[in-house]
Every structure is written in C-alpha cells, then in structure tokens.
Scaffold this motif. Sequence first.
Motif, PDB file in Angstrom:
ATOM      1  N   ALA A   1       0.886  27.529  64.684  1.00  0.00           N
ATOM      2  CA  ALA A   1       1.352  28.192  65.899  1.00  0.00           C
ATOM      3  C   ALA A   1       2.707  28.830  65.632  1.00  0.00           C
ATOM      4  CB  ALA A   1       1.445  27.207  67.061  1.00  0.00           C
ATOM      5  N   ILE A   2       2.991  29.871  66.393  1.00  0.00           N
ATOM      6  CA  ILE A   2       4.301  30.515  66.384  1.00  0.00           C
ATOM      7  C   ILE A   2       4.878  30.364  67.783  1.00  0.00           C
ATOM      8  CG2 ILE A   2       5.587  32.638  65.990  1.00  0.00           C
ATOM      9  CD1 ILE A   2       3.264  33.609  64.257  1.00  0.00           C
ATOM     10  N   VAL A   3       6.038  29.742  67.877  1.00  0.00           N
ATOM     11  CA  VAL A   3       6.664  29.469  69.165  1.00  0.00           C
ATOM     12  C   VAL A   3       7.890  30.372  69.311  1.00  0.00           C
ATOM     13  CG1 VAL A   3       7.581  27.695  70.685  1.00  0.00           C
ATOM     14  CG2 VAL A   3       5.908  27.085  68.916  1.00  0.00           C
ATOM     15  N   VAL A   4       7.913  31.163  70.361  1.00  0.00           N
ATOM     16  CA  VAL A   4       9.060  32.023  70.652  1.00  0.00           C
ATOM     17  C   VAL A   4       9.984  31.250  71.581  1.00  0.00           C
ATOM     18  CG1 VAL A   4       9.837  34.228  71.582  1.00  0.00           C
ATOM     19  CG2 VAL A   4       7.642  34.084  70.377  1.00  0.00           C
ATOM     20  N   VAL A   5      11.206  30.991  71.121  1.00  0.00           N
ATOM     21  CA  VAL A   5      12.161  30.188  71.875  1.00  0.00           C
ATOM     22  C   VAL A   5      13.401  31.017  72.181  1.00  0.00           C
ATOM     23  CG1 VAL A   5      11.323  28.034  70.876  1.00  0.00           C
ATOM     24  CG2 VAL A   5      13.202  29.266  69.771  1.00  0.00           C
ATOM     25  N   ALA A   6      14.155  30.568  73.174  1.00  0.00           N
ATOM     26  CA  ALA A   6      15.418  31.214  73.535  1.00  0.00           C
ATOM     27  C   ALA A   6      16.564  30.359  73.014  1.00  0.00           C
ATOM     28  CB  ALA A   6      15.513  31.378  75.043  1.00  0.00           C
ATOM     29  N   THR A   7      17.466  30.987  72.259  1.00  0.00           N
ATOM     30  CA  THR A   7      18.643  30.298  71.745  1.00  0.00           C
ATOM     31  C   THR A   7      19.888  30.982  72.283  1.00  0.00           C
ATOM     32  OG1 THR A   7      18.812  31.678  69.756  1.00  0.00           O
ATOM     33  CG2 THR A   7      17.352  29.765  69.645  1.00  0.00           C
ATOM     34  N   ASP A   8      21.033  30.414  71.967  1.00  0.00           N
ATOM     35  CA  ASP A   8      22.302  31.020  72.413  1.00  0.00           C
ATOM     36  C   ASP A   8      22.490  32.403  71.806  1.00  0.00           C
ATOM     37  OD1 ASP A   8      22.802  28.744  73.840  1.00  0.00           O
ATOM     38  OD2 ASP A   8      24.038  27.810  72.278  1.00  0.00           O
ATOM     39  N   ALA A   9      21.905  32.626  70.627  1.00  0.00           N
ATOM     40  CA  ALA A   9      22.048  33.917  69.950  1.00  0.00           C
ATOM     41  C   ALA A   9      20.943  34.898  70.324  1.00  0.00           C
ATOM     42  CB  ALA A   9      22.070  33.713  68.440  1.00  0.00           C
ATOM     43  N   GLY A  10      19.990  34.491  71.154  1.00  0.00           N
ATOM     44  CA  GLY A  10      18.884  35.369  71.529  1.00  0.00           C
ATOM     45  C   GLY A  10      17.544  34.718  71.217  1.00  0.00           C
ATOM     46  N   LEU A  11      16.498  35.529  71.174  1.00  0.00           N
ATOM     47  CA  LEU A  11      15.164  35.011  70.911  1.00  0.00           C
ATOM     48  C   LEU A  11      14.993  34.672  69.430  1.00  0.00           C
ATOM     49  CD1 LEU A  11      12.966  37.385  73.107  1.00  0.00           C
ATOM     50  CD2 LEU A  11      13.604  35.017  73.591  1.00  0.00           C
ATOM     51  N   ALA A  12      14.205  33.646  69.194  1.00  0.00           N
ATOM     52  CA  ALA A  12      13.918  33.232  67.823  1.00  0.00           C
ATOM     53  C   ALA A  12      12.479  32.724  67.778  1.00  0.00           C
ATOM     54  CB  ALA A  12      14.894  32.149  67.367  1.00  0.00           C
TER      55      ALA A  12
END
Length: 393
Positions: free
Chosen positions: A286-297
């Motif tokens: 799976a590929i999980v798109v997450v939100a971090t302090d620096a933006g999407l990852a």
Amino acid sequence: MAMYAPWALVTLGIVATVTGARAEERAVVVVDASPDGRGAAVVARLDAALGPDPALRPVAPDLLDALAAPTPVDGTEIANAAAALATARERLTRFEYGEAAATARAAQDALAGEAGDKTGRELLADLAFVEALALAGDGGDATPVWTLVHRLSPGRTLDPARYPPDQIEAFERAATDPVGSGAVIIAAPGASEILVDGQPIGGEPAVAELAPGPHVISAQGDDIVAVGRRVVATAGQTVHVDLIPVLAPAPLRAARARDRVRAAASDPALTAAVASLAAIGGAADAIVVVATDAGLATRLFTKAGGLGPPRPVDDDLGAVLRPLRPLPPARPRVPPDEPRRRVPPGPEAPWHQARWARVSMGVVGAAAVVAVVVAIVARGQGSTGLGTSVEVQ
C-alpha cells in the motif's frame, strides 16, 4: 474450418499471455490518510500511474470509488422505521391499540442493529414510547416499555401540554429499573462489539446481567452489517440470544478501513488499519499519503516490512513506485581475482562405446536386415535374384 485453426491457436495464445501477465501484476492500495482529505489529488495521480505499470496495478474499480467517496450510510432501516412510526401513531389516534403496538414492536426488531447510532437509538425510543402508549390505552402494563424508553433515551421527559398527569407520573416512575436481574448470553460470530440498549458491553460472546423487561441487543463490527433484536430478560432466568451477522460488501469494508486510517493516532494503529485495507483490496502493498509539517508525503507499506518512513511528495511518481517493483534476478558473477576452475577430463571410454561406433554399427545392422527382407520377398516371387548357368533338361 481447418484454415482458421492456426489463427484460433494464435488468438488463444495471445489471450493466455495477456491473462498470465495480468495475473503477475501485484495490486497496490493507495489511500489518503490526511485528516482534511487534501491528499486525494496525489492518490488519484498514483492510481493513474499504476494502471500502465507492467508489474503493479491498482485495486478493483469499485474499491477505488469507495476510497474516494465518503463512507456510505445505508439509511434503509432508518427510513423504514420512520415510516412504521408514522403508521403506529396514526393507528394510535384511531384507537387501534393492538395494531399500533404490533407495528411499533416489529419496527424495533428491524431497527435493533442501529442501536449504536444516536439517530437509530432515538428512533428506537420513539417506537417504544408509542408501543407503551398503545399498551396503556388498551389497559395493559406499559411500565416495562417505559423503562426501555429511559434506557434508550436517558433524561427524556413528557410535555404536560400533550400528555395527562397520570401518564407523566407513570413515565417518570419507570425511570428506575425494577428489582432483580436475569442473565443474557449473546453470541454473534464475526462481531467485534456487543451492545445492550445502545451501550457497548464488550466483545463476542458476551454475558450480561440485565434488569427484568425488554432490552435491545445488537452486534456490530468493521467487517459486518450491524444486526440485533429486542429480547425480554426475566429475573432469575437465563436467555440465550443468537445473532447471525453477515459480511458487509467489500466497498463498505474498504471505506470503513479508510476511516480508521485517517483516524489513526499512532504508527501501530495506522499500520493495523492499512494492513486491513490492503487485505480487503487483495493486496500485500500500500501507499499511504500522509500530512506532515513540511507538507504531503508518502509512506510505503509492505506485508513483509510494515510501514516505512515518510517521503516528501514531488513530481517523480516513479520514485514512489520503484521500491514496490520486483527486483531482476541476479546473475552469478565470478570475482575477477579468482581464476576459473576447469573440470579435469574423466577416463576415456572404450572405442565400441563411442557415439560414432554405436551409430556405425546401427547403420550396418539396419542395412543387413533390409537385405535379408528383400531376398526373402524375391524368392517368394519365383526368382532368387542371383544369376546361374545351370540348365535343366
């Protein structure tokens, strides 16, 4: 038909090749774990990139649609119960107390699986309230059903402008559970949570000591359609309740897993939710798109390695997919500083075992057999095939 046979074989070969190639592709689930849904565009781009990839593919289209849309809510039972409530109230106004009570009671059974939802629970309380009014109007004991209303809707009161004082007093007295208890043993295979009157009491199977009177028993879980029914507990007795949940459709299960992915507050919770979603989609990765302090990852999940570290999102989608592609088989290489070893020749075989000798003897033998056969056939026809100078007089 014979002239088309070769083309049919060619066509079957092509189909088999394409099918085999498709079977070798690995499904990959792409899910947006950002709490505000801003990773949806990245998810769409990655799914589009998986399509033409020769080694990877996206999950089934119905699961893609389920992951891209809000979790579906089946309002059929709610709508049916609301219609039954209106019918029961109408019959109550016509003094058809028996029919009103029966309609309200049957609707509670049909809606019992939704007791874990606030809207469903309040509607169950309304149905029980109408049933109690019908029982009281018909001269029956409405107190146990009034008590059920209080369990489903704590703090509910009656409007003095609509109800007479004796009904208001009876309703208020019913807020206290009767003395005594009865055991209820609940079985619901596949359910992860059992509820009594809308309140969770633990996993399945469950045993509860309940006050005498009617109760709403329900079972729910991430992978099942909620189910339940109304039962009556009796003081000093044991009641067995067997609920039979059914497996929820795959798109609904995938949407629920997506919601758990977004709600995960830790890496272990996120890993468990992603693993569940991948299993529903028939994928190991799976590929999980997450939100971090620096933006999407993006974070890669594999069945063998778990959840990887975040990688900032950029235009290089190939770099995201590359770790999931299978590695080419390694070719054995001889180190340059190690000389090649030669296998010493074995002992030479005798001449009559050599290939040339065996072939020659076979040819000679075959020629002799042919000559004998020809001679026999010729003799049978009256001629030996050999010249002679002897004359017979």
